[in-house]
Structures are given as structure tokens and as C-alpha cells.
Scaffold this motif. Sequence first.
Motif, short mmCIF file in Angstrom:
data_model
loop_
_atom_site.label_atom_id
_atom_site.label_comp_id
_atom_site.label_asym_id
_atom_site.label_seq_id
_atom_site.Cartn_x
_atom_site.Cartn_y
_atom_site.Cartn_z
N ARG A 5 78.09 48.84 27.74
CA ARG A 5 76.81 49.47 28.07
C ARG A 5 75.76 48.40 28.24
NH1 ARG A 5 75.14 54.70 25.18
NH2 ARG A 5 74.82 55.32 27.34
N CYS A 6 74.80 48.70 29.13
CA CYS A 6 73.73 47.76 29.38
C CYS A 6 72.83 47.68 28.15
CB CYS A 6 72.92 48.21 30.58
SG CYS A 6 71.63 47.06 31.03
N ASN A 7 72.39 46.48 27.75
CA ASN A 7 71.56 46.34 26.56
C ASN A 7 70.07 46.55 26.85
OD1 ASN A 7 70.82 43.89 27.70
ND2 ASN A 7 72.26 42.71 26.44
N ASP A 8 69.70 46.67 28.14
CA ASP A 8 68.31 46.97 28.50
C ASP A 8 68.34 47.94 29.69
OD1 ASP A 8 65.72 47.09 29.45
OD2 ASP A 8 65.31 44.96 29.07
N VAL A 11 65.89 47.35 32.85
CA VAL A 11 66.33 46.25 33.72
C VAL A 11 67.65 46.63 34.39
CG1 VAL A 11 67.01 43.83 33.79
CG2 VAL A 11 65.16 44.55 32.30
N GLY A 12 68.54 47.25 33.62
CA GLY A 12 69.84 47.66 34.16
C GLY A 12 69.69 48.63 35.32
N ALA A 13 68.73 49.58 35.21
CA ALA A 13 68.52 50.55 36.29
C ALA A 13 67.95 49.87 37.53
CB ALA A 13 67.57 51.65 35.81
N ASN A 35 68.45 35.81 33.21
CA ASN A 35 68.60 35.85 31.76
C ASN A 35 69.31 37.12 31.33
OD1 ASN A 35 67.33 33.43 31.44
ND2 ASN A 35 65.31 34.32 31.03
N HIS A 36 68.95 38.25 31.98
CA HIS A 36 69.61 39.51 31.63
C HIS A 36 71.10 39.44 31.95
CE1 HIS A 36 70.10 43.72 30.74
NE2 HIS A 36 70.78 43.83 31.87
N PHE A 37 71.46 38.86 33.12
CA PHE A 37 72.88 38.73 33.45
C PHE A 37 73.60 37.87 32.42
CE2 PHE A 37 71.88 39.79 38.02
CZ PHE A 37 72.63 40.94 38.03
N GLU A 39 72.87 37.62 29.28
CA GLU A 39 73.00 38.34 28.01
C GLU A 39 73.90 39.57 28.10
OE1 GLU A 39 68.99 39.36 27.21
OE2 GLU A 39 68.38 37.27 26.82
N CYS A 40 73.89 40.25 29.27
CA CYS A 40 74.49 41.58 29.37
C CYS A 40 75.82 41.52 30.12
CB CYS A 40 73.51 42.51 30.09
SG CYS A 40 74.14 44.16 30.34
N SER A 41 76.90 41.74 29.40
CA SER A 41 78.22 41.67 30.04
C SER A 41 78.45 42.85 30.98
CB SER A 41 79.32 41.61 28.97
OG SER A 41 79.33 42.82 28.25
N HIS A 42 77.79 44.00 30.69
CA HIS A 42 77.92 45.18 31.56
C HIS A 42 77.41 44.85 32.96
CE1 HIS A 42 77.73 49.39 32.83
NE2 HIS A 42 76.52 49.12 33.29
N CYS A 43 76.18 44.33 33.04
CA CYS A 43 75.57 44.04 34.33
C CYS A 43 76.30 42.90 35.04
CB CYS A 43 74.09 43.71 34.17
SG CYS A 43 73.12 45.15 33.72
N ARG A 44 76.80 41.92 34.27
CA ARG A 44 77.57 40.82 34.86
C ARG A 44 78.83 41.36 35.53
NH1 ARG A 44 77.02 37.52 30.44
NH2 ARG A 44 79.02 38.23 29.67
ZN LIG Z 1 72.42 45.05 31.65
#
Ligand SMILES: [Zn+2]
Length: 153
Positions: A5-8, A11-13, A35-37, A39-44
Motif C-alpha cells: 500500500r502507498c504510504n502517502d 502523493v500516491g493519487a 523521494n516518494h518513489f 520511500e514507497c515500494s508500492h509506487c515504485r
Molecule cells: Zn506511494
Amino acid sequence: MAKTRCNDHVVGAILASWRYDITGISPEMSRDYENHFAECSHCRGRQKFHRGLDVTLAVLTSLAVLFFLFALAVVQHIKPLEHVAFVVLGLDISDMYHMLLSAGFAGLLFSIAALALVLTATPAPSYLSDLAAERRKVIEEHLPAAIRSMRSR
Ligand SMILES: [Zn+2]
């Protein structure tokens, strides 16, 4: 992919609405998203999936262009088609020829348009050139020192 799941979510939306492509935004804005990419494995994962989709579309439309060029070459040069048209289908040879030729040209134009759309509407070209640059760097690192010194001259 669905398990993470996205942690933010905000930003994810935003990233989802851009199909996870941040190549078109200003450098100071893209820093936050990078930076979000990181940190966030979902978005990556989603970004990787979408770039894979773009590359697949580019490859498929390029193949379609090649196949239609091949089909046009076949229509131009193969005589057995005349036999099929004349004996089996009972068509006039020139009718058959013109029908196949226009189908080939229509397909060629359509696939060229689709390829142009894919290359302009997706970040596939920059993604592929980045990938090629990374590959080149890796290959150069693995070259023997003798060859590397020849290249630098
Ligand atoms: Zn994310």
C-alpha cells in the motif's frame, strides 16, 4: 503488487493520475516525487509496471508497422495470390490486388499513427534511452582495462 500500500495516499493519487510519469514536471517539484518513489515500494512497483506497459506498446506498434510493410511486399511480389483470387474466390485479379494493396496501406498508416501516439503520449522513448545509457555504463565497467584505454583515446 496489490498487497503493498502507498504510504502517502495524496502523493500516491497524484502519481497514479500521471501514470507514475514525473519526467514532464519541473526539477524542484520532481524532487519530492522522487523521494516518494525512494520511500514507497508500492509506487515504485506501479511506476515499473507502467513503463513496462509503455515499452510493450512501443514494441507492438513497431512490429505492426513492420508486418504491414512485409504484407505490402508480399502483395507486390507473390504470384500465388493471383491463383487464389482467380480460381478459389472467383475474383478479378486486379480487384483482389487493389483490395489487398489498400488494406495493406490502411494498416500501415494506422500502425504508424499508433506508434507516433505511443512515442509522444508516453515516456517510453526517454525510459528506453535511460535504460540504454545504464546498460552502456554497466558494459563499459566490465570491459578489460586494455580495451577501456583504447576507447578513451
Ligand atoms: Zn506511494
